[in-house]
Design an enzyme around this catalytic site. Structure first.
Site, PDB file in Angstrom:
ATOM      1  N   SER A   1     -44.704 -30.487  43.128  1.00 56.71           N
ATOM      2  CA  SER A   1     -43.953 -30.656  44.681  1.00 56.71           C
ATOM      3  C   SER A   1     -42.653 -30.192  45.816  1.00 56.71           C
ATOM      4  O   SER A   1     -42.127 -29.653  46.164  1.00 56.71           O
ATOM      5  CB  SER A   1     -43.861 -31.953  45.394  1.00 56.71           C
ATOM      6  OG  SER A   1     -45.411 -32.908  44.799  1.00 56.71           O
TER       7      SER A   1
ATOM      8  N   GLU B   1       0.594  -1.021   0.089  1.00 56.73           N
ATOM      9  CA  GLU B   1      -0.012  -0.103  -0.244  1.00 56.73           C
ATOM     10  C   GLU B   1       0.637   1.162  -0.065  1.00 56.73           C
ATOM     11  O   GLU B   1       0.188   2.447  -0.189  1.00 56.73           O
ATOM     12  CB  GLU B   1      -1.032  -0.101   1.740  1.00 56.73           C
ATOM     13  CG  GLU B   1      -2.154  -0.757   0.961  1.00 56.73           C
ATOM     14  CD  GLU B   1      -2.361  -1.038  -0.408  1.00 56.73           C
ATOM     15  OE1 GLU B   1      -3.906   0.122  -0.318  1.00 56.73           O
ATOM     16  OE2 GLU B   1      -3.432  -1.663  -0.797  1.00 56.73           O
TER      17      GLU B   1
END
Length: 818
Positions: free
Chosen positions: A499, A117
Site C-alpha cells: 500500500s 636514529e
C-alpha cells in the site's frame, strides 16, 4: 762527526769524477713488461676510480630522481570517509597512514626519533661519515652489522626513491641523493617526510598511524614512554614490536629514553620514571566515530568509479551527506525494531552450551567465549548462575565476553517463551530457568540503561532518510549489521511495496479530475486479467467491504478495492506513466502494467520509495538522492563537489536552472499530504501520534501474507522510508503489518530527526478552497449544514455549493429549537 757539527747532505753531482761513485753504477735495465705492468697498476689505481666516477656521472647520476619531487610528495594514504559534520565513518586502503605537517608533530616525538636514529641530524649535510665509518669498522671487526650508518636523510632517500636491496651501488645512490635532498629541502621538511613515511609495523606507516595502532590515541595524546616506544620501532619493526615481543620492545624503548637523556632532551628523573612504566599496548584499529558501513561501501564504490583504483591510496577524503547523530539513531532504531519483533515471536534458544565443570576458572571461561563473535550492538556472555533480588524477584548471573559480571532481572526476559513458528510461541516462562541454563552462551542487548536478553534476528530491515529539498541522504541503514551481511537492502533490495504505492496513484487520480471527495465503491470484484494469468479476487486486509467510500477515507484506511477501481478508472497506462514522475524506475513499472499495480505488487528499493515520497514533502519537485557531498585530495582541496538541483521553497517565487524539475502541481501535493496526515491522525499510521507533531504525513504498506512491511513518511525537511521482512520472502506472521513491524522504527528515528525543528503545519499554496461535504456521498453542502465535513479542493475542481432548500431550512430550524 762532532756532536754540533752541521750535517752535510752529499748528492752524486758533488763527488769527484775519479772517486768511486756508488751512485754512478749503471742500473740494471727494467724490462718493458715490468714497466708496462707498473704503469698499468698506476693507471688502474688512479684511472679505474676515475673511470667509475665518469661512468656513474654519465650513466647513473642523470637517472637519479629529482629531490624537488618531495615537495609535492603523494603518500599512499587510505581513502577517508567522513560524515557531513566531520565524523570518521571509515578508512579504506592497504596501508594505515595519517600524514602530518611538521608543526603537528610533537617535539617529544622528534627528540625521541633523533636520539634513536640520527643524533647529528641537525648538524650534518645529509651524510654522517663518522657513523658510516663506525658501522664499517663494526662490520669488519665483528663480521656482523652492529649499528646503522644511514642518516635520517639517507633513509628518506631510500624510502621514497630507492629499493631495499643491499648493494654498494644503492648505498652510493643513497649518499648522493641525501646531499641533493639536503640542498633542496629544509631539515624540518626532511624530518616530516621521514616521520610520515617510516614503516612501524602492523601496516602502520608514520608515527601518527603507529600511535593509533598501538595505543588507540592521536599522537599529541602520547606519554614520554610511548613516544620512546614508537621511536624504537624504525630499527626493526618486527623485532622490537611491543605486541609481538614486549620484553625486547621494552629494552629498545629504555635505550631510546637513555639516549634522550644523554642528548639532554629529558632529565634523569624523567628517564627513570618513563622506564618504570610497563609496556601497555593493544592492537587498535582506526578509531571510527560513526558506524555506517553501508554508507562507507557506497562511498568506496563512488570513489573507484570516479577516480579509479588509485582512489584507495591517494589520500582522498570523501565528505558524505550523512548526519552523524541521525545515523547513530537510525542504527539504533533499526536494531531495536528487529529485537522488538523477536520479542513478539519467542526465544529460539542460546548460541551454544558450555560445560562449566570443565573450566577451572573465569580466565579459561573467558578464553572459550572469545571464539563467538558479536555484532549489531549485541554483546555475548555465558550464564553462570541464578539468584534472588532484594525486591523478591529472580535474576540470572552472566559473565560478559569482557569479563564483567552482570545480573539480568527476570522481568526483562518474561517475553522469552519458546519460539515455535512465526505465529506461535510456547508457554510463558515463570522463572529464569524456564528460559536459560548454566553454561548457555547468549546474546545481550543494552536497553533502557540495563543489559537484557536478546537474540540474533532472523528478520532484516532497512531505513533511508533524505532531505526532500536537496536529495541529501541524512542516514542510511542497509541491514541489522554490515559485517553479518554486506547486502545493502536500502539500495540493492527490490521488494513489493504494498500500500506504499497508493498515494501516488491517488495523486494521479487528482491529476485526472477526481477529488479527495470522489466516491468509489468498496465492494467485492472478480477480475479476469490476462496479465495475472488467473481469476483475481482481491479483498481488504480485514476481509470486510465498506461500500461507497471517499478517496480520502480509502487512503486513510488503505481500502484495496477502492484503489483497484481508482486505477481502473484513470487507466493502467495513465497510472503507470504517472509513477515515473516520482523517480520510480521504469523497468520495474513495466513489469507490473496491470491492476495489481494498485496494490503495490511492483518492486522498488527503499531508496526509490523515499525519493518518491520526497516529492510530496517538497511540494512537487523530483530531487536526486545522493550520498556524496564533496571529495578532497590529500592537500584538502576539493576535486569534486555535488551539483544537484534543489526544490524551490514553498511558496516558490523564482524557479531557476538550479531548481529541480516540478513533476506534480503544488496543490496536488498539498491535498495528498493532508490525506496522509489523516493516515497518522486516525488511520493505519496512528501510532505515530505519539510524536505529537502537526507536520508529519505518511503511509503504511503491507504485502500479501505480510511478507513485506513498510512505512514511509515525511515532514517538510525529512523524508524517511522503513522496510522490514525476511531476505527470502516469507510471512512475518499474523498482524505483522507495516504499522506494527516498520512504523515503530520510523517513529524512533523521526523522534530524533525532528527534535530540533519547529512543529508547524505544511505551507498551504494559493488556489485551494475548503467546502463542506456530505461524508456519505461526497457532495457539497451549504455552509453550516449539520454533520458536514470540510474537504479541500482545487478551485477549478471545487463542486458548486447548493442553495439551502425550504426543507433543509426547516430541518435546520427544528434542530436549532429542539
Amino acid at each position: 762527526m762532532l756532536k754540533n757539527e752541521p750535517s752535510i747532505k752529499i748528492f752524486p753531482k758533488d763527488l769527484p769524477e775519479t772517486s768511486v761513485n756508488p751512485f754512478l753504477v749503471p742500473p740494471k735495465k727494467r724490462s718493458g713488461l715490468k714497466t708496462t705492468l707498473w704503469l698499468g697498476a698506476l693507471l688502474g689505481f688512479v684511472g679505474a676510480p676515475l673511470a667509475a666516477i665518469v661512468f656513474y656521472a654519465i650513466t647513473i647520476y642523470p637517472t637519479l630522481p629529482n629531490p624537488a619531487e618531495l615537495k609535492d610528495v603523494s603518500y599512499q594514504v587510505p581513502l577517508k570517509i567522513l560524515t557531513k559534520d566531520g565524523k570518521l565513518i571509515s578508512e579504506i586502503g592497504t596501508d594505515k597512514r595519517l600524514p602530518l605537517d611538521y608543526t603537528q608533530i610533537p617535539e617529544r616525538m622528534t627528540q625521541a626519533i633523533i636520539s634513536a636514529e640520527d643524533e647529528h641530524f641537525f648538524e650534518h649535510s645529509g651524510v654522517d661519515y663518522k657513523g658510516l665509518a663506525r658501522a664499517a669498522y663494526e662490520l669488519i671487526s665483528t663480521g656482523s652489522k652492529q649499528s646503522g650508518g644511514s642518516t635520517i636523510t639517507m633513509q628518506v632517500a631510500r624510502n621514497f626513491f630507492l629499493s631495499n636491496e643491499k648493494t654498494y651501488l644503492r648505498k652510493l645512490n643513497e649518499i648522493v641523493l641525501a646531499y641533493k635532498i639536503e640542498n633542496e629541502l629544509s631539515k624540518k621538511e626532511i624530518l616530516a617526510l621521514y616521520l610520515n613515511k617510516i614503516f612501524l609495523g602492523y601496516r602502520s606507516y608514520g608515527v601518527a598511524a603507529a600511535a593509533q595502532t598501538y595505543y588507540g590515541k592521536t599522537i599529541d595524546q602520547l606519554n614520554l614512554d610511548e613516544f620512546a616506544m614508537i621511536a624504537g620501532l624504525p630499527k626493526a619493526p618486527s623485532a622490537f614490536n611491543p605486541i609481538a615481543n614486549a620484553t625486547r620492545a621494552k629494552l629498545r624503548r629504555d635505550y631510546v629514553l637513555r639516549r634522550m637523556q644523554e642528548e639532554n632532551y629529558i632529565s634523569v628523573d624523567e628517564m627513570l620514571a618513563a622506564q618504570a612504566v610497563e609496556v601497555n599496548v593493544k592492537l587498535t584499529g582506526t578509531r571510527i566515530d560513526v558506524e555506517a558501513s553501508y554508507v562507507a561501501e557506497m562511498a568506496r564504490a563512488f570513489a573507484l568509479d570516479k577516480f579509479g583504483e588509485d582512489a584507495l591510496k591517494n589520500g582522498l577524503t570523501i565528505i558524505t551527506t550523512v548526519d552523524s547523530h541521525l545515523q547513530q539513531e537510525a542504527n539504533q532504531a533499526v536494531r531495536e525494531g528487529l529485537q522488538e519483533y523477536e520479542r513478539r515471536h519467542g526465544y529460539r534458544g542460546s548460541i551454544t552450551q558450555l560445560a562449566l565443570k570443565v573450566f577451572d576458572d573465569n580466565d579459561s571461561l573467558l578464553e572459550a567465549l572469545q571464539e563467538y563473535s558479536h555484532f549489531g550492538g549485541l554483546n555475548i556472555g555465558v550464564v553462570t548462575g541464578f539468584g534472588s533480588t532484594k525486591e523478591g524477584g529472580t535474576h540470572t548471573t552472566v559473565m560478559l565476553k569482557t569479563g564483567e559480571i552482570i545480573e539480568i532481572p527476570f522481568k526483562t526476559m518474561d517475553w522469552a517463551a519458546k519460539y515455535i513458528d512465526v505465529n506461535r510461541v510456547g508457554k510463558k516462562p515463570s522463572k529464569p530457568q524456564d528460559v536459560l541454563a548454566q553454561g548457555d552462551v547468549i546474546y545481550l542487548q543494552w536497553l533502557n540503561q540495563a543489559w537484557q536478553l536478546a537474540q540474533d534476528p532472523l528478520t532484516e530491515a532497512a531505513l533511508v532518510s533524505l532531505n526532500p529539498n536537496n536529495g541529501q541522504i541524512l542516514a542510511l541503514v542497509g541491514g541489522f549489521d554490515y559485517f553479518r551481511s554486506k547486502f545493502n537492502r536500502a539500495t540493492q533490495s527490490k521488494r513489493q511495496v504494498g500500500s506504499n504505492i497508493k498515494p501516488f496513484l491517488y495523486s494521479a487520480a487528482l491529476e485526472n479530475g477526481m477529488t479527495a471527495a470522489t466516491v468509489i465503491n468498496d465492494a467485492p470484484v472478480v477480475f479476469h486479467d490476462a496479465y495475472l494469468e488467473d481469476i483475481w479476487r482481491p479483498e481488504n486486509y480485514s476481509g470486510k467491504f465498506y461500500g461507497p467510500t471517499r478517496l480520502r477515507e480509502a487512503l486513510v484506511y488503505s481500502r484495496n478495492l477502492v484503489s483497484i477501481r481508482t486505477l481502473q478508472a484513470i487507466g493502467i497506462e495513465t497510472g503507470s506513466e504517472y509513477l515515473k514522475r516520482f523517480g520510480f524506475p521504469l523497468a520495474e513499472i513495466n513489469k507490473q502494467r496491470n491492476l495489481s499495480l494498485s496494490l503495490g505488487a511492483v518492486e522498488f528499493s527503499p531508496l526509490n520509495v523515499a525519493q518518491a515520497y520526497s516529492v510530496f514533502a517538497n511540494s512537487g519537485y523530483q530531487i536526486n538522492p545522493h550520498i556524496i557531498l564533496e571529495v578532497r585530495d590529500f592537500k584538502g582541496e576539493a576535486i569534486y563537489t555535488a551539483q544537484n538541483p534543489t526544490a524551490c521553497a514553498s511558496p516558490c517565487a523564482n524557479e531557476s536552472a538550479d531548481t529541480a524539475p516540478r513533476v506534480i502541481e503544488e496543490r496536488n501535493a498539498y491535498i495528498m499530504t493532508s490525506i496522509m496526515q489523516d493516515v497518522i491522525r486516525r488511520g493505519s499510521g496512528k501510532a505515530a501520534n505519539v510524536l505529537k507533531r502537526e507536520d508529519i504525513a505518511g503511509k503504511t504498506g503491507t504485502t500479501n501474507d505480510q511478507k513485506d512491511a513498510w512505512f514511509s513518511g515525511y515532514s517538510p525537511n525529512v523524508s524517511t522510508t522503513v522496510w522490514a521482512g525476511f531476505d527470502q520472502p516469507s510471512t512475518l506472521g499474523r498482524a505483522e503489518v507495516g504499522g506494527r513491524a516498520a512504523l515503530p522504527i520510523w517513529i524512533d528515528y523521526m523522534k530524533v530527526a525532528l527534535a530540533n525543528t519547529p512543529n508547524q503545519a505544511f505551507n498551504r499554496p494559493p488556489g485551494l478552497v475548503n467546502i463542506l461535504i456530505d461524508p456519505e456521498t461526497g457532495q457539497a453542502l451549504p455552509a453550516g449544514t449539520p454533520g458536514g465535513l470540510s474537504e479541500i479542493f482545487r478551485e477549478e475542481n471545487a463542486p458548486a455549493v447548493p442553495s439551502v432548500t425550504q426543507k433543509q431550512m426547516q430541518t435546520m430550524t427544528d434542530e436549532l429549537f429542539e
